[in-house]
Scaffold this active site. Structure first.
Site, PDB file in Angstrom:
ATOM      1  N   HIS A 140       0.828  -1.208   0.000  1.00  0.00           N
ATOM      2  CA  HIS A 140       0.000   0.000   0.000  1.00  0.00           C
ATOM      3  C   HIS A 140       0.861   1.257   0.000  1.00  0.00           C
ATOM      4  CE1 HIS A 140      -3.145  -2.834   1.250  1.00  0.00           C
ATOM      5  NE2 HIS A 140      -4.003  -1.930   0.820  1.00  0.00           N
ATOM      6  N   LYS A 144      -0.972   4.899   4.693  1.00  0.00           N
ATOM      7  CA  LYS A 144      -1.916   3.977   5.332  1.00  0.00           C
ATOM      8  C   LYS A 144      -1.537   3.787   6.801  1.00  0.00           C
ATOM      9  CE  LYS A 144      -4.021  -0.585   4.794  1.00  0.00           C
ATOM     10  NZ  LYS A 144      -5.357  -0.027   5.091  1.00  0.00           N
TER      11      LYS A 144
END
Ligand code: NAP
Length: 255
Positions: A140, A144
């Site tokens: 990601h 995040k």
């Protein structure tokens, strides 16, 4: 369209100024069978959702707000499609109890709206029983906040279910010494590795190993637009599914 007429379904978006919320507003506006009637941001009164006559609300806000938002929507007879993460088992149980007393109201809580991510989980569960080894790599963007991702956690649970159904025991792993945690997190007996890197959006690789072979299932979300077909599917289906549904697969015919 609503069942009772050919007019578009009235939709509100909560978190409308956020990255996901803005994309959802544009998608609703681009759909002929839907009408965007309210854009709600932080500090806007939820009463505006009811005043606008919304039949379905999409919640793409923040974990600390979503529970109260959805409770209010159900109380006011408005179906909810929720992408906001951070729902706990306790929160889900309270919502289920509220929905038991609500007449025909549907709520969808979808940890991942990307159709391919949902398929990855399903395919992983099917494949799990055939392979001795299974590991997950989730990747990601570096902004995040949580690791491993909710999708990876759900995928690990799906693999664990598949392995149990196939009578498989623990994955083989002779590691005796791993002071730095190089083998990653272990979720439901499955090793999960989290990569955080600038340029990424949301990606998952599920790697299965058997004697002499490897089988890989991979999904990449390159842009938030990839979540929008799932959001629209949720909006179109939620009224036909009273009560609580967790996971978009509940609205898909995956066998
Ligand atoms: P974001 O850009 O930070 O957007 C969140 C928005 O919600 C912000 O505009 C924020 O306003 C607003 N907000 C906060 N409290 C609110 C409230 N009480 N009422 C109305 N609006 C409120 O985040 P994002 O990337 O769009 O993600 C939103 C949520 O979706 C996150 O929980 C994320 O994890 C989740 N997500 C889910 C999926 C999925 O497929 N299910 C995919 C991606 C992301 P301020 O700017 O004023 O704080």
């Amino acid at each position: 369209m609503t069942e009772s007429s050919s007019r578009p379904t009235r939709v509100a978006v909560l978190g409308a100024s956020g990255r996901m919320g803005a994309a959802a507003c544009a998608s609703v506006e681009g759909a002929e069978d839907l009408e965007l009637v309210a854009r709600i941001g932080r500090g806007d009164p939820l009463g505006a959702v009811a005043e606008a006559g919304a039949e379905v609300a999409i919640d793409l806000t923040i974990p600390s707000a979503t529970g109260e938002n959805v409770r209010w929507l159900v109380e006011h007879g408005i179906h909810a499609v929720v992408g906001t993460t951070g729902w706990t088992e306790k929160g889900l149980a309270e919502l289920r109890a509220q929905l038991d007393g609500a007449d025909g109201i549907g709520v969808l809580i979808a940890p991942n709206f990307a159709i391919g991510a949902v398929l990855t989980m399903r395919f992983a569960e099917i494949a799990a029983r055939y392979y001795e080894s299974a590991e997950i790599i989730e990747m990601h963007h570096p902004d995040k906040l949580d690791a491993p991702s909710g999708t990876a956690t759900h995928t690990a649970a799906a693999i664990a279910r598949g392995r149990a159904a196939g009578g498989l025991g623990p994955v083989p792993d002779a590691t005796e010494k791993d002071p730095a945690g190089a083998r990653g997190a272990v979720v439901d007996g499955i090793h999960v590795h989290a990569v955080r890197q600038r340029g990424l959006v949301a990606h998952e690789v599920v790697q299965f190993g058997g004697v002499g072979e490897q089988f890989t299932v991979r999904h990449d979300s390159f842009d938030r637009i990839s979540f929008m077909p799932g959001v629209l599917l949720g909006v179109r289906e939620v009224a036909a599914h009273p009560g609580l549904t967790v996971g978009l697969d509940g609205y898909m015919d995956l066998g």
